[in-house]
Design a protein around this motif. Structure first.
Motif, PDB file in Angstrom:
ATOM      1  N   ARG A 164     -10.266  -5.081  -0.606  1.00 32.72           N
ATOM      2  CA  ARG A 164      -9.853  -3.784  -0.056  1.00 32.72           C
ATOM      3  C   ARG A 164     -11.231  -2.696   0.407  1.00 32.72           C
ATOM      4  NH1 ARG A 164      -7.122  -1.723   3.921  1.00 32.72           N
ATOM      5  NH2 ARG A 164      -6.440   0.498   3.280  1.00 32.72           N
TER       6      ARG A 164
ATOM      7  N   VAL B  59       1.079  -1.038  -0.060  1.00 26.87           N
ATOM      8  CA  VAL B  59       0.059   0.015   0.066  1.00 26.87           C
ATOM      9  C   VAL B  59       1.048   1.427  -0.122  1.00 26.87           C
ATOM     10  CG1 VAL B  59      -1.786  -1.102   1.104  1.00 26.87           C
ATOM     11  CG2 VAL B  59      -0.044   0.083   2.492  1.00 26.87           C
TER      12      VAL B  59
ATOM     13  N   THR C 164      -4.573   2.636  -1.720  1.00 28.81           N
ATOM     14  CA  THR C 164      -3.935   1.397  -2.108  1.00 28.81           C
ATOM     15  C   THR C 164      -4.019   1.329  -3.727  1.00 28.81           C
ATOM     16  OG1 THR C 164      -5.008   0.635  -0.041  1.00 28.81           O
ATOM     17  CG2 THR C 164      -4.535  -1.076  -1.978  1.00 28.81           C
TER      18      THR C 164
END
Length: 424
Positions: free
Chosen positions: A221, A8, A210
């Motif tokens: 996510r 990330v 991300t």
């Protein structure tokens, strides 16, 4: 030892999100959960023309986003009020002024009707511009009111096309409202410019950035962020590490932020009672251009500088945040140990190997977040850290015994076969 590495990017606030939802003791420095109203999430989806590109698992970006949204809607917790806003979904023309107004609430923020929301998502088709700034302003207005947690999840495959309205400035303006709103951003097949812009937006409100390149990554996510909205909000506490253990600040369970310069060490102290286990994780974010190939090291050492356990992570330039962690259990005291102190002071040392080219500012230091949790230790914690095997000692012993017995049987069988051969 726990080792973690997350692909990330973003600023240090990314790591606050990693530990949000942990319950800390009443006296912990990490703050108290806030908000009694229902948590609210506004999913903001880029429906601009570039979403037609077919580079996500053999399907278009739009198709991947739709599939992800359907799965997210199925998994959304009942207590979360969720809405969906689009940008670039309705105006197909070339008039920039009109294109930069193209944002609409596809599904209002409120109790979720999954069938209705899915039906609305199914109507979307890649169309126009990418007015990220205007969409964020409207999305923040959608979440006004109430004292529960508020979160915007922005999903885009391209940078804003409506300058001079800078999305980063918009995010800072939203943060300045003081309504406790967090913006998380996800970049679909991002480039460097998009990554910088989305990282800046997330950093302004304490959110996360991300990059995702596969449909399942996108689904996971977004699900994670929606679930996180239902968790208690924990506010990081600023601290300042020292250059040695004896000068280090004493920390309790909680979430802490600091700054660490290139190649610097930061020291912190934690008191660990007998029978308890220390769990610590740290993340360092590269919020400026750095050279590839870098690492982060977290060590637990005694006050006499003897290393107990360590966790480390390395990067190659494709991630902007490195995270790692460790755990260390302190055994219960035996009757024979009554003369020993009931608690041990453990020093946590954070080191990084980031470096930058000439001209890149080295101050202030890189954003750092440290999570500390002291919990009840496992049964038989005395051997958990031994040679890194923990309960693996039992498996090792079983393998040794099995190997010994198998060796005896094979030896006896070999002698018997040899004796039969000689006899014949």
């Amino acid at each position: 030892m726990i080792r973690k590495k997350r692909p990330v990017a973003g600023a240090c606030a990314l790591l606050a999100a990693l530990t949000a939802g942990l319950a800390f003791p009443a006296g912990a420095a990490a703050g108290e959960p806030t908000g009694q109203s229902a948590p609210k999430v506004n999913l903001v989806l880029d429906v601009s023309g570039s979403m037609r590109a077919k580079d996500i698992d053999g399907q278009s970006r739009m198709a991947a986003a739709k599939q992800a949204f359907n799965e997210v809607l199925d998994a959304t917790p009942e207590e979360v009020e969720l809405g969906i806003r689009t940008l670039g979904a309705n105006y197909p023309g070339d008039d920039r002024k009109e294109g930069c107004k193209d944002t609409a609430q596809l599904y209002p923020v409120g109790p979720l009707d999954r069938t209705e929301a899915k039906t609305a998502v199914a109507t979307l088709a890649p169309t126009g511009w990418t007015p990220i700034g205007p969409a964020l302003l409207k999305a923040a207005d959608d979440l006004e009111g109430g004292d529960g947690s508020k979160r915007i999840v922005l999903i885009s495959d391209g940078e804003d096309t409506c300058a001079p309205l800078d999305p980063c400035e918009v995010a800072r303006e939203i943060a300045a409202r003081g309504i406790g709103l967090t913006i998380d951003t996800l970049g679909l097949v991002p480039n460097a410019k998009l990554s910088r812009q989305l990282s800046c937006i997330a950093e302004a409100t304490g959110g996360t950035y991300t990059s995702v390149e596969h449909q399942d990554e996108l689904t996971d996510r977004v699900n994670e962020l929606v679930d996180r909205a239902a968790e208690p909000v924990v506010t990081p506490v600023a601290t300042q590490g020292a250059d040695s253990c004896d000068k280090a600040p004493a920390l309790e369970s909680g979430l802490f932020t600091d700054r660490e310069e290139f190649g610097q060490q930061r020291w912190y102290r934690v008191e660990l009672p007998a029978g308890q286990e220390l769990r610590a994780s740290v993340s360092v974010a590269a919020d400026r251009a750095v050279r590839p190939d870098y690492g982060v090291l977290l060590r637990a050492v005694t006050v006499h500088d003897r290393e107990i356990v360590r966790g480390e992570a390395t990067g190659n330039g494709r991630t902007d945040v490195l995270s790692t962690g460790l755990r260390y259990p302190k055994p219960e005291r035996d009757d024979d140990d009554s003369d020993k102190p009931a608690a041990e002071v453990v020093c946590l040392v954070v080191t990084n190997s980031f470096s930058a080219d000439a001209g890149v500012k080295t101050t202030p230091g890189l954003p750092l977040e440290l999570t500390i949790d002291v919990v009840d230790g496992p049964d038989g914690s005395g051997d958990v850290a031994s040679f890194g095997l923990g309960r693996g000692w039992w498996l090792l012993g079983a393998l040794i015994v099995t190997g010994f017995v198998a060796g005896l049987l094979w030896g006896w069988l070999s002698r018997w076969r040899f004796a039969v051969w000689r006899t014949n």
